[in-house]
Write a protein that holds these residues in place. Structure first.
Motif, PDB file in Angstrom:
ATOM      1  N   VAL A 143       0.851  -1.191   0.000  1.00  0.00           N
ATOM      2  CA  VAL A 143       0.000   0.000   0.000  1.00  0.00           C
ATOM      3  C   VAL A 143       0.883   1.236   0.000  1.00  0.00           C
ATOM      4  O   VAL A 143       1.785   1.345   0.817  1.00  0.00           O
ATOM      5  N   PRO A 144       0.663   2.148  -0.959  1.00  0.00           N
ATOM      6  CA  PRO A 144       1.469   3.366  -0.934  1.00  0.00           C
ATOM      7  C   PRO A 144       1.052   4.232   0.250  1.00  0.00           C
ATOM      8  O   PRO A 144      -0.086   4.672   0.329  1.00  0.00           O
ATOM      9  N   GLY A 176      -3.031   0.004  14.269  1.00  0.00           N
ATOM     10  CA  GLY A 176      -1.817  -0.532  13.666  1.00  0.00           C
ATOM     11  C   GLY A 176      -1.490   0.074  12.317  1.00  0.00           C
ATOM     12  O   GLY A 176      -0.496  -0.273  11.695  1.00  0.00           O
ATOM     13  N   SER A 177      -2.364   0.994  11.834  1.00  0.00           N
ATOM     14  CA  SER A 177      -2.141   1.539  10.491  1.00  0.00           C
ATOM     15  C   SER A 177      -1.255   2.774  10.496  1.00  0.00           C
ATOM     16  O   SER A 177      -0.764   3.196   9.454  1.00  0.00           O
ATOM     17  N   THR A 178      -1.060   3.371  11.677  1.00  0.00           N
ATOM     18  CA  THR A 178      -0.511   4.734  11.694  1.00  0.00           C
ATOM     19  C   THR A 178       0.647   4.872  12.669  1.00  0.00           C
ATOM     20  O   THR A 178       0.618   4.330  13.771  1.00  0.00           O
ATOM     21  N   VAL A 179       1.651   5.634  12.231  1.00  0.00           N
ATOM     22  CA  VAL A 179       2.753   5.981  13.131  1.00  0.00           C
ATOM     23  C   VAL A 179       2.889   7.509  13.135  1.00  0.00           C
ATOM     24  O   VAL A 179       2.681   8.161  12.112  1.00  0.00           O
ATOM     25  N   LEU A 180       3.189   8.046  14.295  1.00  0.00           N
ATOM     26  CA  LEU A 180       3.384   9.490  14.445  1.00  0.00           C
ATOM     27  C   LEU A 180       4.837   9.727  14.837  1.00  0.00           C
ATOM     28  O   LEU A 180       5.342   9.113  15.778  1.00  0.00           O
ATOM     29  N   VAL A 181       5.503  10.611  14.093  1.00  0.00           N
ATOM     30  CA  VAL A 181       6.918  10.889  14.360  1.00  0.00           C
ATOM     31  C   VAL A 181       7.055  12.318  14.860  1.00  0.00           C
ATOM     32  O   VAL A 181       6.585  13.252  14.216  1.00  0.00           O
ATOM     33  N   ASP A 182       7.701  12.500  16.018  1.00  0.00           N
ATOM     34  CA  ASP A 182       7.932  13.846  16.540  1.00  0.00           C
ATOM     35  C   ASP A 182       9.291  14.326  16.049  1.00  0.00           C
ATOM     36  O   ASP A 182      10.329  13.953  16.563  1.00  0.00           O
ATOM     37  N   LEU A 183       9.243  15.172  15.003  1.00  0.00           N
ATOM     38  CA  LEU A 183      10.490  15.681  14.434  1.00  0.00           C
ATOM     39  C   LEU A 183      10.877  17.031  15.028  1.00  0.00           C
ATOM     40  O   LEU A 183      11.790  17.670  14.530  1.00  0.00           O
ATOM     41  N   MET A 254      11.452   4.012   5.661  1.00  0.00           N
ATOM     42  CA  MET A 254      11.231   2.726   6.338  1.00  0.00           C
ATOM     43  C   MET A 254       9.811   2.657   6.903  1.00  0.00           C
ATOM     44  O   MET A 254       9.092   1.665   6.725  1.00  0.00           O
ATOM     45  N   LEU A 255       9.398   3.725   7.580  1.00  0.00           N
ATOM     46  CA  LEU A 255       8.059   3.730   8.182  1.00  0.00           C
ATOM     47  C   LEU A 255       6.980   3.653   7.104  1.00  0.00           C
ATOM     48  O   LEU A 255       5.959   2.982   7.272  1.00  0.00           O
ATOM     49  N   ALA A 256       7.237   4.321   5.972  1.00  0.00           N
ATOM     50  CA  ALA A 256       6.244   4.313   4.897  1.00  0.00           C
ATOM     51  C   ALA A 256       6.091   2.920   4.290  1.00  0.00           C
ATOM     52  O   ALA A 256       5.077   2.619   3.669  1.00  0.00           O
ATOM     53  N   SER A 257       7.112   2.073   4.479  1.00  0.00           N
ATOM     54  CA  SER A 257       6.981   0.707   3.951  1.00  0.00           C
ATOM     55  C   SER A 257       6.236  -0.192   4.941  1.00  0.00           C
ATOM     56  O   SER A 257       5.901  -1.325   4.633  1.00  0.00           O
ATOM     57  N   GLN A 258       6.007   0.304   6.145  1.00  0.00           N
ATOM     58  CA  GLN A 258       5.410  -0.524   7.197  1.00  0.00           C
ATOM     59  C   GLN A 258       4.017  -0.067   7.639  1.00  0.00           C
ATOM     60  O   GLN A 258       3.305  -0.806   8.291  1.00  0.00           O
ATOM     61  N   PHE A 259       3.691   1.192   7.361  1.00  0.00           N
ATOM     62  CA  PHE A 259       2.411   1.742   7.833  1.00  0.00           C
ATOM     63  C   PHE A 259       1.647   2.360   6.669  1.00  0.00           C
ATOM     64  O   PHE A 259       2.233   2.786   5.687  1.00  0.00           O
ATOM     65  N   ARG A 260       0.327   2.458   6.848  1.00  0.00           N
ATOM     66  CA  ARG A 260      -0.477   3.134   5.837  1.00  0.00           C
ATOM     67  C   ARG A 260      -0.356   4.646   5.955  1.00  0.00           C
ATOM     68  O   ARG A 260      -0.389   5.366   4.978  1.00  0.00           O
ATOM     69  N   TYR A 261      -0.257   5.128   7.185  1.00  0.00           N
ATOM     70  CA  TYR A 261      -0.148   6.571   7.398  1.00  0.00           C
ATOM     71  C   TYR A 261       1.064   6.869   8.277  1.00  0.00           C
ATOM     72  O   TYR A 261       1.221   6.265   9.346  1.00  0.00           O
ATOM     73  N   VAL A 262       1.878   7.795   7.812  1.00  0.00           N
ATOM     74  CA  VAL A 262       2.986   8.287   8.628  1.00  0.00           C
ATOM     75  C   VAL A 262       2.701   9.772   8.856  1.00  0.00           C
ATOM     76  O   VAL A 262       2.649  10.539   7.892  1.00  0.00           O
ATOM     77  N   VAL A 263       2.444  10.154  10.099  1.00  0.00           N
ATOM     78  CA  VAL A 263       2.152  11.559  10.400  1.00  0.00           C
ATOM     79  C   VAL A 263       3.392  12.151  11.067  1.00  0.00           C
ATOM     80  O   VAL A 263       3.981  11.531  11.953  1.00  0.00           O
TER      81      VAL A 263
END
Ligand SMILES: Nc1ncnc2c1ncn2[C@@H]1O[C@H](COP(=O)(O)OP(=O)(O)OP(=O)(O)O)[C@@H](O)[C@H]1O
Ligand SMILES: [Mg+2]
Length: 390
Positions: A143-144, A176-183, A254-263
């Motif tokens: 899934v892109p 399980g679809s989403t990861v949030l990254v604090d940049l 990497m995260l985009a290959s593992q999750f549907r949404y990367v916020v």
């Protein structure tokens, strides 16, 4: 060794699993009630990472255990489930819901140990098989992903509020679809906003094997009770500087290959890490205060991004702290920034309360006007993903 989560009221079983896993086991007494949702069970364990193997004692409530196992199979297929119960009665229904093994209560530590090894190996294979149906977090690998980066020219515009609630809402709809990254590497406060204490932070994630290995990545993520995975900002603002734009880029890939949404939540302005994130972003979300200085700052940011070719058609513009008596209209702002405004968030005291209590607004006050606007954005991103798939 795999990390194991056991639900059982049997002290004997606790001891056997503890021995079989070399101590890598969290045991939960369940009383008469087993949770119905994997996220709830994991939250009860108090662990910030997902277990490799879950052992459910099905001797008291076999139906409940099978129901929960089925949810694991659908939502967290990177975790293997083993049942304790009568193998004759449970084998077939367990097979149907993806359970890895059924062991009788009399099973000994040696048998448990070999089962744990086998299940762990199977789970690893399932996680790693290229193009396989599922990632460790349940998102199909092919899934892109939508990479949604929230940015603003100035501080205090509402980036963290928007990013955390967007992510919680997306995760709630599909755990399980989403990861949030604090940049916001120096002063990021996602952990505070979500009321969690991370064991690992961005610094650990980019300096370990996690940028190359999905399993290592998984063990460094923090789990929120909504089903959202997190990469929190480092504790120490000085050490945070060791996170390079290249590492940010590799992490998001990497995260985009593992999750549907990367916020992605960012620091104010366009620092090199934010620019690296934008390079990997499908949906930039620009947020600013609904006033003259906010609009001017946004115009500069929009112009810069345009020059850099980083402002795609999927961009969103959000005005925050909208005050009907403020003397400025949306059209005024659109004229200043020379682009469309997509959403306005009113001033709401519930936003501050949510931040102060560490409970996301979407969970604490779902009917709040700001929560409603955030949900519209969420629906938009869900639609984008569906369209990309069709
Ligand atoms: N719509 C709103 N109504 C009321 N208060 C709000 C609203 N949006 C944000 N706030 C409050 O404004 C403050 C700043 O919000 P937030 O931390 O989300 O901004 P930020 O852009 O992430 O800030 P920083 O640049 O410092 O990281 C917080 O106290 C938050 O509770
Ligand atoms: Mg912030």
């Amino acid at each position: 060794m795999s990390n194991v989560l056991l639900t059982s009221d049997s002290r004997d079983m606790h001891e056997k699993v503890l021995a079989a896993s070399d101590g890598a086991c969290i045991a939960l007494g369940i009383g008469s009630e087993l949770p119905t949702e994997p996220a709830e069970l994991v939250a009860r364990s108090g662990q910030q990472t997902l277990p490799d193997v879950v052992i459910l004692d099905a001797t008291v409530d076999p139906e409940g255990a099978l129901g929960l196992a089925s949810r694991f199979d659908q939502e967290l297929p990177g975790t293997g489930v083993v049942l304790i119960g009568d193998p004759h009665a449970l084998a077939i229904p367990a097979l149907r819901v993806g359970v890895r093994d059924v062991l009788p209560p009399s099973t000994d530590a040696a048998e448990l140990r070999s089962t744990l090894h086998r299940v762990h190996a199977a789970v690893q294979l399932r996680r790693m098989s290229a193009g396989a149906a599922a990632s460790p977090f349940g998102a199909p690998v092919h899934v892109p992903a939508r990479v949604i980066t929230v940015l603003s020219p100035k501080g205090g515009a509402g980036k963290t509020t928007l990013a955390s609630n967007l992510a919680v809402g997306l995760a709630q709809a599909a755990p399980g679809s989403t990861v949030l990254v604090d940049l916001d590497v120096q002063f990021g406060d996602i952990a505070t906003a979500l009321g969690i204490e991370p064991e690992f932070t961005l610094e650990d994630v980019v300096h370990g094997a996690a940028l190359r290995d999905p399993i290592a990545l998984k063990t460094h993520l923090t789990l929120h009770e909504s089903g959202l995975a997190l990469v929190c900002a480092p504790e120490n603002p000085v050490a945070a500087d060791s996170v390079t734009p290249e590492q940010v880029s590799a992490l998001l890939m990497m995260l985009a290959s593992q999750f549907r949404y990367v916020v992605v939540d960012t620091a104010a302005g366009l620092d090199p890490r934010t620019l690296a994130a934008l390079d990997r972003t499908t949906d930039p979300v620009l947020i600013t205060t609904f006033d003259v200085t906010g609009a001017r700052g946004l115009r500069k940011e929009v112009d810069t991004l345009r020059e850099l070719g980083m402002l795609n058609s999927a961009r969103h513009v959000v005005l925050n702290f909208a005050d009907p008596k403020g003397g400025l209209t949306v059209s005024d702002v659109e004229a200043t920034i020379r682009t469309r405004v997509d959403a306005t968030l009113p001033i709401s005291r519930a936003v501050t309360t949510s931040l102060n209590t560490g409970i996301p607004l979407l969970l604490q006050r779902p009917k709040d006007p700001v929560a409603k606007q955030v949900r519209q954005l969420i629906a938009h991103f869900q639609q984008q993903l569906t369209q990309a798939l069709s």
